[in-house]
Design an enzyme around this catalytic site. Structure first.
Site, PDB file in Angstrom:
ATOM      1  N   ASN A  44      -3.048  -2.153  -2.577  1.00 33.78           N
ATOM      2  CA  ASN A  44      -2.993  -0.765  -3.045  1.00 33.78           C
ATOM      3  C   ASN A  44      -3.661   0.211  -2.085  1.00 33.78           C
ATOM      4  OD1 ASN A  44      -2.264   1.171  -4.874  1.00 33.78           O
ATOM      5  ND2 ASN A  44      -3.718   0.570  -6.472  1.00 33.78           N
ATOM      6  N   HIS A  65      -5.248  -2.783 -21.583  1.00 37.07           N
ATOM      7  CA  HIS A  65      -6.191  -1.686 -21.332  1.00 37.07           C
ATOM      8  C   HIS A  65      -6.078  -0.585 -22.360  1.00 37.07           C
ATOM      9  CE1 HIS A  65      -6.663  -2.288 -16.716  1.00 37.07           C
ATOM     10  NE2 HIS A  65      -6.671  -3.440 -17.353  1.00 37.07           N
ATOM     11  N   ARG A  86      -9.380  -4.329 -23.327  1.00 35.27           N
ATOM     12  CA  ARG A  86     -10.417  -3.684 -22.517  1.00 35.27           C
ATOM     13  C   ARG A  86     -10.542  -2.242 -22.970  1.00 35.27           C
ATOM     14  NH1 ARG A  86      -9.891  -2.316 -16.073  1.00 35.27           N
ATOM     15  NH2 ARG A  86      -9.194  -0.309 -16.898  1.00 35.27           N
ATOM     16  N   TYR A 135     -13.724   5.919 -14.397  1.00 32.88           N
ATOM     17  CA  TYR A 135     -12.719   4.917 -14.071  1.00 32.88           C
ATOM     18  C   TYR A 135     -11.967   4.476 -15.333  1.00 32.88           C
ATOM     19  CZ  TYR A 135     -10.610   0.478 -13.640  1.00 32.88           C
ATOM     20  OH  TYR A 135      -9.689  -0.513 -13.741  1.00 32.88           O
ATOM     21  N   ASP A 182     -14.788  -2.714 -18.032  1.00 33.39           N
ATOM     22  CA  ASP A 182     -14.849  -2.748 -16.568  1.00 33.39           C
ATOM     23  C   ASP A 182     -15.833  -1.687 -16.079  1.00 33.39           C
ATOM     24  OD1 ASP A 182     -14.385  -3.014 -13.872  1.00 33.39           O
ATOM     25  OD2 ASP A 182     -12.197  -2.821 -14.008  1.00 33.39           O
ATOM     26  N   HIS A 217     -16.521  -1.385 -12.891  1.00 36.65           N
ATOM     27  CA  HIS A 217     -15.863  -0.974 -11.646  1.00 36.65           C
ATOM     28  C   HIS A 217     -16.846  -0.649 -10.516  1.00 36.65           C
ATOM     29  CE1 HIS A 217     -12.148   0.518  -9.552  1.00 36.65           C
ATOM     30  NE2 HIS A 217     -11.629  -0.408 -10.322  1.00 36.65           N
ATOM     31  N   GLU A 221     -17.158  -6.332 -16.390  1.00 37.60           N
ATOM     32  CA  GLU A 221     -16.496  -6.627 -15.120  1.00 37.60           C
ATOM     33  C   GLU A 221     -17.120  -5.828 -13.984  1.00 37.60           C
ATOM     34  OE1 GLU A 221     -12.306  -6.233 -15.604  1.00 37.60           O
ATOM     35  OE2 GLU A 221     -12.007  -5.638 -13.525  1.00 37.60           O
ATOM     36  N   GLU A 227     -11.933  -9.209  -8.229  1.00 37.74           N
ATOM     37  CA  GLU A 227     -10.608  -8.635  -7.956  1.00 37.74           C
ATOM     38  C   GLU A 227     -10.475  -8.125  -6.530  1.00 37.74           C
ATOM     39  OE1 GLU A 227     -10.652  -5.595 -11.118  1.00 37.74           O
ATOM     40  OE2 GLU A 227     -10.466  -4.104  -9.547  1.00 37.74           O
ATOM     41  N   ARG A 230     -12.298 -13.471 -10.815  1.00 38.89           N
ATOM     42  CA  ARG A 230     -11.101 -12.622 -10.978  1.00 38.89           C
ATOM     43  C   ARG A 230     -10.218 -12.543  -9.739  1.00 38.89           C
ATOM     44  NH1 ARG A 230      -9.774  -9.147 -14.383  1.00 38.89           N
ATOM     45  NH2 ARG A 230      -9.636  -7.343 -13.024  1.00 38.89           N
ATOM     46  N   HIS A 253      -7.216 -10.758 -11.986  1.00 40.46           N
ATOM     47  CA  HIS A 253      -6.783  -9.366 -11.932  1.00 40.46           C
ATOM     48  C   HIS A 253      -5.274  -9.295 -12.199  1.00 40.46           C
ATOM     49  CE1 HIS A 253      -6.694  -5.574  -9.144  1.00 40.46           C
ATOM     50  NE2 HIS A 253      -6.925  -5.221 -10.383  1.00 40.46           N
ATOM     51  N   ASP A 282      -0.790  -2.696  -9.717  1.00 42.13           N
ATOM     52  CA  ASP A 282      -0.518  -2.875  -8.286  1.00 42.13           C
ATOM     53  C   ASP A 282      -0.256  -4.342  -7.926  1.00 42.13           C
ATOM     54  OD1 ASP A 282      -3.378  -2.404  -9.043  1.00 42.13           O
ATOM     55  OD2 ASP A 282      -3.803  -3.210  -7.064  1.00 42.13           O
ATOM     56  N   GLU A 311      -5.578 -10.619 -16.986  1.00 37.24           N
ATOM     57  CA  GLU A 311      -5.348  -9.183 -17.194  1.00 37.24           C
ATOM     58  C   GLU A 311      -3.845  -8.912 -17.208  1.00 37.24           C
ATOM     59  OE1 GLU A 311      -6.874  -6.705 -14.050  1.00 37.24           O
ATOM     60  OE2 GLU A 311      -7.075  -4.977 -15.372  1.00 37.24           O
ATOM     61  N   TRP A 321     -16.107   3.544  -5.870  1.00 36.15           N
ATOM     62  CA  TRP A 321     -15.134   3.985  -6.861  1.00 36.15           C
ATOM     63  C   TRP A 321     -14.791   2.882  -7.815  1.00 36.15           C
ATOM     64  CZ3 TRP A 321     -10.083   2.349  -7.944  1.00 36.15           C
ATOM     65  CH2 TRP A 321      -9.496   3.037  -9.043  1.00 36.15           C
TER      66      TRP A 321
HETATM   67  O1  EZ4 Z   1      -8.852  -0.406 -10.011  1.00 30.60           O
HETATM   68  O2  EZ4 Z   1      -6.044  -2.528  -9.381  1.00 30.60           O
HETATM   69  O3  EZ4 Z   1      -9.489  -4.337 -13.576  1.00 30.60           O
HETATM   70  N1  EZ4 Z   1      -8.696  -3.654 -13.020  1.00 30.60           N
HETATM   71  C1  EZ4 Z   1      -8.996  -2.778 -12.058  1.00 30.60           C
HETATM   72  C2  EZ4 Z   1      -7.831  -2.082 -11.416  1.00 30.60           C
HETATM   73  C3  EZ4 Z   1      -8.127  -1.614  -9.994  1.00 30.60           C
HETATM   74  C4  EZ4 Z   1      -6.845  -1.394  -9.254  1.00 30.60           C
HETATM   75  C5  EZ4 Z   1      -7.101  -1.101  -7.774  1.00 30.60           C
HETATM   76  O4  EZ4 Z   1      -5.933  -1.188  -7.045  1.00 30.60           O
HETATM   77  O5  EZ4 Z   1     -10.138  -2.588 -11.757  1.00 30.60           O
HETATM   78  O6  EZ4 Z   1      -7.341  -1.044 -12.227  1.00 30.60           O
HETATM   79 CO    CO Z   2     -11.409  -4.158 -12.446  1.00 37.27          CO
END
Ligand code: EZ4
Ligand code: CO
Length: 402
Positions: free
Chosen positions: A38, A123, A148, A160, A210, A212, A236, A262, A283, A312, A316, A339, A402
């Site tokens: 991605n 999600h 999630r 996020y 998550d 993130h 996560e 991931e 993951r 994961h 993407d 996921e 991020w």
């Molecule tokens: O941000 O796949 O758990 N899932 C994630 C995703 C990631 C994207 C990044 O390309 O954290 O949504």
């Molecule tokens: Co994630």
């Protein structure tokens, strides 16, 4: 011996960008591999087109392990997302070919069913707590047994994981969207909506969250401790995992289970997390961690340490990756959860997948190979569109994870 005769790399954006590898043998058998990274898609497409395709022509497609070793060791330069995604695409396509040649679905080549279906989580998200609760309800009604939950931090934005359209898609702008981040606001707010979800819907389903990569180890320890009563299935990516040792501190403070991997690409990237039992779920995925061959190696190492899988499966990861994931998930002894986000509607015009959803679980196709077809004519209707993942900045303007 059959030979690899043709290797094609397709880049198309049916709702989002996918890079797809197709290998064809001289007896007309085709195999598909996902090569999507991605926001860095064209780098993998070039790695394949410019550096791997010349190595594949004329080779024996049956020698999957040997090809993996050749591409990995033969590059001299090791690991990293671009290399490992390119190798993954070749590896996945060769498993697809082997399945078709044997007349068996890939999971049968991996040892057959270890379970009846692949437990998945989806999600739920919301711009506030009431809309998050409505979304959780929607997924429970769809039959998901694991959900999630993510909600936008009030007044700050940039959180996020909050879906805008039908499917959550973070790579949505032509150049990176710069989003604000406030750790204290998140730490104050996130536990309250996770509690609200448990209060409203009880404990009869798995609840995930998550983080993130947004917290330091001690902040993650505080977060994990503060949500223990919610009995999360996992938190996560609580802190970035380049420093694997950092997870020891989190572990010492909380019983909230941890999932990581991931963004990791090899067994060495998760080695200490697994062998020192610093996580509960790994993951890593077929597409970003070297294909079925290498991911199975990671999962086998994890099994020795009672670490379960939790691959994961965001938008993407193409339907080719998802099919490969389900074949692996159904066969490995230490599967945990998968996921499952689905894809934009346009993706179904390009990929035809045999993976099915029923009662909160995914099931692999019974067709030989992976059970996925790629329609290159349909893909031509969706030319490549440049899209980047967002970048986070703290309130003082400095760059954050991020
Ligand atoms: O941000 O796949 O758990 N899932 C994630 C995703 C990631 C994207 C990044 O390309 O954290 O949504
Ligand atoms: Co994630």
């Amino acid at each position: 011996m059959s030979k690899i005769e043709r290797v094609e790399v397709f880049v198309a954006s049916p709702g989002r960008t996918f890079v797809t590898l197709r290998i064809t043998t001289d007896d007309g058998v085709t195999g598909l591999g996902d090569a999507t990274l991605n926001g860095r898609e064209l780098a993998v497409a070039s790695y394949l087109r410019d550096h791997l395709v010349p190595l594949l022509i004329g080779k024996d497609p049956a020698r999957i392990e040997d090809m993996w070793q050749y591409l990995y060791r033969g590059a001299y330069w090791r690991r990293g997302p671009v290399t490992m995604t390119a190798i993954a695409a070749v590896d996945t396509a060769l498993w697809d070919i082997k399945g078709k040649t044997a007349g068996l679905p890939v999971y049968q080549l991996l040892g057959g069913h270890s379970r009846d279906g692949v437990l998945v989580y989806s999600h739920a998200s919301g711009t506030d707590v009431p809309s998050l609760l409505d979304d959780v309800q929607r997924y429970l009604e769809l039959g998901y047994k694991a959900v999630r939950a993510q909600a936008a931090v009030p007044d700050v934005g940039g959180t996020y994981g909050v879906r805008k359209g039908k499917v959550y898609e973070p790579a949505a702008t032509e150049l990176p969207d710069e989003q604000p981040w406030d750790t204290e606001a998140y730490l104050g707010f996130a536990p309250t909506y996770l509690e609200a979800v448990r209060e409203r819907f009880g404990f009869g389903f798995h609840l995930l969250h998550d983080v993130h990569h947004r917290l330091t180890p001690i902040e993650a320890a505080r977060f994990g401790k503060s949500v223990e009563a919610c009995r999360l299935f996992w938190m996560e990516d609580p802190t970035p995992a380049e420093n694997q040792e950092a997870f020891r501190l989190i572990r010492q403070h909380t019983t909230t289970p941890i999932a990581v991997g991931e963004v990791m690409n090899s067994i060495w990237d998760v080695q200490h997390l697994i062998t020192e039992q610093l996580i509960d779920y790994v993951r890593t995925t077929v597409v970003h961690a070297g294909g079925i061959t290498h991911l199975r190696r990671i999962f086998d190492l994890a099994a020795l340490y009672q670490v379960r899988t939790g691959s994961h499966g965001a938008t993407d990861l193409s339907p080719v990756s998802m099919a490969a994931a389900v074949h692996l998930d159904i066969s490995v002894p230490n599967f945990g959860i998968q996921e499952h986000m689905g894809h934009p509607d346009e993706a179904a015009e390009v990929f035809r997948t045999g993976v099915t959803f029923a009662d909160g679980m995914l099931h692999p196709s019974e067709e030989p190979g992976l059970g996925v077809e790629y329609d290159e004519k349909a893909a031509e209707r969706f030319p490549y569109q440049q899209r980047y993942l967002p970048v986070a900045r703290r309130l003082d303007g400095s760059v954050h994870d991020w």
